[in-house]
Enzyme design. Structure first.
Site, PDB file in Angstrom:
ATOM      1  N   ARG A   1       0.819  -1.216   0.000  1.00 23.27           N
ATOM      2  CA  ARG A   1       0.000   0.000   0.000  1.00 23.27           C
ATOM      3  C   ARG A   1       0.851   1.264   0.000  1.00 23.27           C
ATOM      4  NH1 ARG A   1      -5.502  -1.689   2.428  1.00 23.27           N
ATOM      5  NH2 ARG A   1      -6.098   0.468   2.475  1.00 23.27           N
TER       6      ARG A   1
ATOM      7  N   TYR B   1       0.610   4.119  -2.663  1.00 20.98           N
ATOM      8  CA  TYR B   1      -0.472   5.118  -2.550  1.00 20.98           C
ATOM      9  C   TYR B   1      -0.205   6.044  -1.366  1.00 20.98           C
ATOM     10  CZ  TYR B   1      -5.346   6.807  -2.051  1.00 20.98           C
ATOM     11  OH  TYR B   1      -6.486   7.570  -1.948  1.00 20.98           O
TER      12      TYR B   1
ATOM     13  N   TYR C   1     -13.012  -9.681   4.363  1.00 21.17           N
ATOM     14  CA  TYR C   1     -11.585  -9.990   4.496  1.00 21.17           C
ATOM     15  C   TYR C   1     -11.206 -10.003   5.977  1.00 21.17           C
ATOM     16  CZ  TYR C   1     -11.487  -8.749  -0.512  1.00 21.17           C
ATOM     17  OH  TYR C   1     -11.734  -8.674  -1.865  1.00 21.17           O
ATOM     18  N   GLY C   2     -10.406 -11.004   6.350  1.00 19.37           N
ATOM     19  CA  GLY C   2     -10.017 -11.156   7.759  1.00 19.37           C
ATOM     20  C   GLY C   2     -11.223 -11.609   8.564  1.00 19.37           C
TER      21      GLY C   2
ATOM     22  N   GLY D   1     -13.315  -9.476   9.873  1.00 21.79           N
ATOM     23  CA  GLY D   1     -14.366  -8.458   9.727  1.00 21.79           C
ATOM     24  C   GLY D   1     -14.460  -7.513  10.917  1.00 21.79           C
TER      25      GLY D   1
ATOM     26  N   ASP E   1      -3.632  -3.917   5.916  1.00 18.86           N
ATOM     27  CA  ASP E   1      -4.998  -3.391   5.947  1.00 18.86           C
ATOM     28  C   ASP E   1      -5.219  -2.689   7.302  1.00 18.86           C
ATOM     29  OD1 ASP E   1      -7.710  -4.403   4.220  1.00 18.86           O
ATOM     30  OD2 ASP E   1      -8.093  -3.660   6.242  1.00 18.86           O
TER      31      ASP E   1
ATOM     32  N   ARG F   1     -10.386   2.970  11.503  1.00 21.04           N
ATOM     33  CA  ARG F   1     -10.301   4.271  10.815  1.00 21.04           C
ATOM     34  C   ARG F   1     -11.547   5.081  11.146  1.00 21.04           C
ATOM     35  NH1 ARG F   1      -9.593   3.702   4.744  1.00 21.04           N
ATOM     36  NH2 ARG F   1      -7.391   3.319   5.109  1.00 21.04           N
TER      37      ARG F   1
HETATM   38  P1  NAD Z   1     -11.449   7.165  -9.121  1.00 21.14           P
HETATM   39  O1  NAD Z   1     -10.509   6.078  -9.472  1.00 21.14           O
HETATM   40  O2  NAD Z   1     -12.903   6.973  -9.430  1.00 21.14           O
HETATM   41  O3  NAD Z   1     -11.017   8.545  -9.760  1.00 21.14           O
HETATM   42  C1  NAD Z   1      -9.698   8.886 -10.038  1.00 21.14           C
HETATM   43  C2  NAD Z   1      -9.662   9.543 -11.408  1.00 21.14           C
HETATM   44  O4  NAD Z   1      -8.333  10.001 -11.675  1.00 21.14           O
HETATM   45  C3  NAD Z   1     -10.033   8.593 -12.544  1.00 21.14           C
HETATM   46  O5  NAD Z   1     -10.951   9.196 -13.425  1.00 21.14           O
HETATM   47  C4  NAD Z   1      -8.695   8.327 -13.227  1.00 21.14           C
HETATM   48  O6  NAD Z   1      -8.845   7.966 -14.581  1.00 21.14           O
HETATM   49  C5  NAD Z   1      -7.983   9.646 -13.006  1.00 21.14           C
HETATM   50  N1  NAD Z   1      -6.526   9.563 -13.090  1.00 21.14           N
HETATM   51  C6  NAD Z   1      -5.705   8.729 -12.405  1.00 21.14           C
HETATM   52  N2  NAD Z   1      -4.420   8.937 -12.751  1.00 21.14           N
HETATM   53  C7  NAD Z   1      -4.434   9.947 -13.663  1.00 21.14           C
HETATM   54  C8  NAD Z   1      -3.405  10.632 -14.394  1.00 21.14           C
HETATM   55  N3  NAD Z   1      -2.123  10.310 -14.264  1.00 21.14           N
HETATM   56  N4  NAD Z   1      -3.771  11.631 -15.237  1.00 21.14           N
HETATM   57  C9  NAD Z   1      -5.073  11.979 -15.384  1.00 21.14           C
HETATM   58  N5  NAD Z   1      -6.075  11.348 -14.725  1.00 21.14           N
HETATM   59  C10 NAD Z   1      -5.757  10.346 -13.883  1.00 21.14           C
HETATM   60  O7  NAD Z   1     -11.254   7.422  -7.543  1.00 21.14           O
HETATM   61  P2  NAD Z   1     -12.017   8.376  -6.531  1.00 21.14           P
HETATM   62  O8  NAD Z   1     -12.552   7.551  -5.437  1.00 21.14           O
HETATM   63  O9  NAD Z   1     -12.940   9.289  -7.274  1.00 21.14           O
HETATM   64  O10 NAD Z   1     -10.804   9.213  -5.928  1.00 21.14           O
HETATM   65  C11 NAD Z   1     -10.500  10.524  -6.381  1.00 21.14           C
HETATM   66  C12 NAD Z   1      -9.433  11.148  -5.505  1.00 21.14           C
HETATM   67  O11 NAD Z   1      -9.863  11.192  -4.142  1.00 21.14           O
HETATM   68  C13 NAD Z   1      -8.098  10.384  -5.508  1.00 21.14           C
HETATM   69  O12 NAD Z   1      -7.037  11.325  -5.508  1.00 21.14           O
HETATM   70  C14 NAD Z   1      -8.121   9.627  -4.196  1.00 21.14           C
HETATM   71  O13 NAD Z   1      -6.831   9.392  -3.706  1.00 21.14           O
HETATM   72  C15 NAD Z   1      -8.896  10.566  -3.300  1.00 21.14           C
HETATM   73  N6  NAD Z   1      -9.546   9.840  -2.196  1.00 21.14           N
HETATM   74  C16 NAD Z   1     -10.676   9.112  -2.406  1.00 21.14           C
HETATM   75  C17 NAD Z   1     -11.249   8.409  -1.344  1.00 21.14           C
HETATM   76  C18 NAD Z   1     -12.518   7.616  -1.513  1.00 21.14           C
HETATM   77  O14 NAD Z   1     -12.961   6.999  -0.529  1.00 21.14           O
HETATM   78  N7  NAD Z   1     -13.180   7.576  -2.629  1.00 21.14           N
HETATM   79  C19 NAD Z   1     -10.644   8.433  -0.080  1.00 21.14           C
HETATM   80  C20 NAD Z   1      -9.464   9.169   0.068  1.00 21.14           C
HETATM   81  C21 NAD Z   1      -8.930   9.878  -0.989  1.00 21.14           C
HETATM   82  N1  UDP Z   2     -12.922  -5.526   2.351  1.00 15.67           N
HETATM   83  C1  UDP Z   2     -13.645  -6.688   2.567  1.00 15.67           C
HETATM   84  N2  UDP Z   2     -14.188  -7.324   1.487  1.00 15.67           N
HETATM   85  C2  UDP Z   2     -14.080  -6.847   0.219  1.00 15.67           C
HETATM   86  C3  UDP Z   2     -13.357  -5.654   0.003  1.00 15.67           C
HETATM   87  C4  UDP Z   2     -12.781  -5.020   1.091  1.00 15.67           C
HETATM   88  O1  UDP Z   2     -13.777  -7.153   3.707  1.00 15.67           O
HETATM   89  O2  UDP Z   2     -14.611  -7.497  -0.694  1.00 15.67           O
HETATM   90  C5  UDP Z   2     -12.357  -4.832   3.512  1.00 15.67           C
HETATM   91  C6  UDP Z   2     -10.884  -4.438   3.393  1.00 15.67           C
HETATM   92  O3  UDP Z   2     -10.055  -5.502   3.774  1.00 15.67           O
HETATM   93  C7  UDP Z   2     -10.820  -3.253   4.345  1.00 15.67           C
HETATM   94  C8  UDP Z   2     -12.187  -2.603   4.226  1.00 15.67           C
HETATM   95  O4  UDP Z   2     -13.048  -3.605   3.676  1.00 15.67           O
HETATM   96  O5  UDP Z   2     -10.640  -3.701   5.677  1.00 15.67           O
HETATM   97  C9  UDP Z   2     -12.221  -1.375   3.305  1.00 15.67           C
HETATM   98  O6  UDP Z   2     -11.567  -1.722   2.092  1.00 15.67           O
HETATM   99  P1  UDP Z   2     -11.527  -0.812   0.805  1.00 15.67           P
HETATM  100  O7  UDP Z   2     -10.870  -1.613  -0.262  1.00 15.67           O
HETATM  101  O8  UDP Z   2     -12.883  -0.270   0.509  1.00 15.67           O
HETATM  102  O9  UDP Z   2     -10.617   0.452   1.145  1.00 15.67           O
HETATM  103  P2  UDP Z   2      -9.637   0.886   2.330  1.00 15.67           P
HETATM  104  O10 UDP Z   2     -10.507   1.513   3.361  1.00 15.67           O
HETATM  105  O11 UDP Z   2      -8.918  -0.319   2.878  1.00 15.67           O
HETATM  106  O12 UDP Z   2      -8.731   1.831   1.663  1.00 15.67           O
END
Ligand code: NAD
Ligand code: UDP
Length: 311
Positions: A142, A145, A204-205, A207, A271, A275
């Site tokens: 991880r 990221y 996973y795990g 739960g 994991d 959170r």
């Molecule tokens: P997503 O995968 O749906 O959206 C990400 C978008 O970025 C996609 O459209 C992808 O094609 C585009 N992208 C990725 N790399 C690129 C690049 N090099 N150039 C141009 N476009 C690119 O994911 P999301 O859930 O919408 O997440 C959006 C943002 O929010 C991310 O930065 C993510 O880290 C952040 N974020 C999301 C969550 C969540 O729970 N959804 C939580 C924490 C942070």
């Molecule tokens: N998880 C799960 N089953 C699934 C997918 C995810 O139990 O099919 C669990 C995963 O191990 C984590 C939590 O759900 O503990 C949230 O996972 P997710 O991939 O949504 O994102 P994360 O919060 O870990 O970034």
């Protein structure tokens, strides 16, 4: 005002495009579709105030039109996606943040970075406040990221301190809603898909690990408010309602009226065990509060996924 949104064809990015257009902004979405889909923004393509640039933002970008605001949301976000694309994830967090900060500096634009609760890693402090520095394994799977986002935060603060760019950092906690990909591998789409088609629900795990799920409209509101403050320090935006993943599986199963069994699968490496956002800072700085509870948010999202499963 003109607002550039990277990752604009993604789940969250497309909702941001909708919101900024609704506020009267012109919006430029930049996306390379690595995890996003044009389908998320087809409803905007005829709008004269909307423009899409197909581009990998890890490479330099010049924009002729004057830009007032930049929101850097491009990045794979699902663990399954970033494990499949480790190097593009590192690049968009590092190089993509550098490119967009450079663009903000050149245009004198406000800047907002999408960071994440993953900067806290597998947290030793609970709930997580912004002053907690985190517990991240840099060489674990991880790390691609988490460390990219940590670097992104560091370079964003450096551009603020050195170049006086008006920067903002939002630490987003698990966010869900319409336009998530049905098979992006995150827990909510997985459980909803499995429940809707009657497949076993894969926990996973054991739960017992927890997450705190926020509906997308609450996030969008928080982002919009944060962008127009003058505070560069990170702000958690999330819904503090915490739940174990096993309870979450049961909740989704019940909502779908599914017959699915709940089955247990191995826990992925590193994991996080817990959170939950401490949102005191968001409350004070933004007067912001999550408004959509899980019952309502899950119902809306399930209705959306139903239409996707039926196709
Ligand atoms: P997503 O995968 O749906 O959206 C990400 C978008 O970025 C996609 O459209 C992808 O094609 C585009 N992208 C990725 N790399 C690129 C690049 N090099 N150039 C141009 N476009 C690119 O994911 P999301 O859930 O919408 O997440 C959006 C943002 O929010 C991310 O930065 C993510 O880290 C952040 N974020 C999301 C969550 C969540 O729970 N959804 C939580 C924490 C942070
Ligand atoms: N998880 C799960 N089953 C699934 C997918 C995810 O139990 O099919 C669990 C995963 O191990 C984590 C939590 O759900 O503990 C949230 O996972 P997710 O991939 O949504 O994102 P994360 O919060 O870990 O970034």
């Amino acid at each position: 005002m003109r607002t550039l949104i990277t990752g604009g064809a993604g789940f969250i990015g497309s909702h941001l495009c909708d919101r900024f257009l609704a506020e009267g902004h012109e919006v430029i979405a930049v996306d390379n579709f690595i995890t996003g889909t044009p389908e998320n923004i087809t409803h905007l393509l005829g709008n004269p105030k909307f423009k899409l640039i197909g581009h990998d933002i890890s490479n330099p970008l010049k924009v002729k039109e004057k830009i007032d605001n930049i929101l850097h949301f491009a990045s794979p976000a699902s663990p399954v996606d970033y494990l499949e694309h480790p190097i593009p994830t590192l690049k968009v967090g590092a190089l993509g943040t550098h490119v967009t900060l450079g663009l903000a500096k050149a245009h004198g634009a406000r800047y907002l970075l999408a960071s994440t609760s993953e900067v806290y890693g597998d947290p030793l402090e609970h709930p997580q406040t912004e002053s907690y520095w985190g517990n991240v394994n840099p060489v674990g799977v991880r790390g691609v990221y988490d460390e990219a986002k940590r670097f992104a935060e560091a370079i964003t603060m450096a551009y603020h301190r050195v170049h006086n760019v008006s920067t903002h950092i939002v630490r987003i906690f698990n966010t869900y809603g319409e336009r998530m990909r049905l098979k992006d591998g995150r827990v909510l789409p997985n459980f909803m898909y499995q429940a809707l088609v009657g497949e076993p629900i894969t926990v996973y795990g054991d739960g017992k690990q927890t997450r705190s799920f926020q509906y997308v409209s609450d996030l969008v509101e928080g982002v919009f408010k944060l962008l127009f403050t003058d505070d560069p320090n990170p702000v958690n935006i999330g819904n503090p309602a915490e739940i174990t993943i096993l309870e979450f599986a049961e909740e989704v199963k019940k909502l779908a009226g599914a017959e699915s069994q709940i089955v247990f699968r191995p826990l992925p490496q590193d994991d996080p065990k817990v959170r939950q956002p401490d949102i005191t800072r968001a409350r004070k700085l933004l007067g912001w509060e999550p408004k959509v509870g899980r019952a309502e948010g899950l119902k809306r999202t399930m209705d959306y996924f139903r239409t996707k499963v039926q196709r």
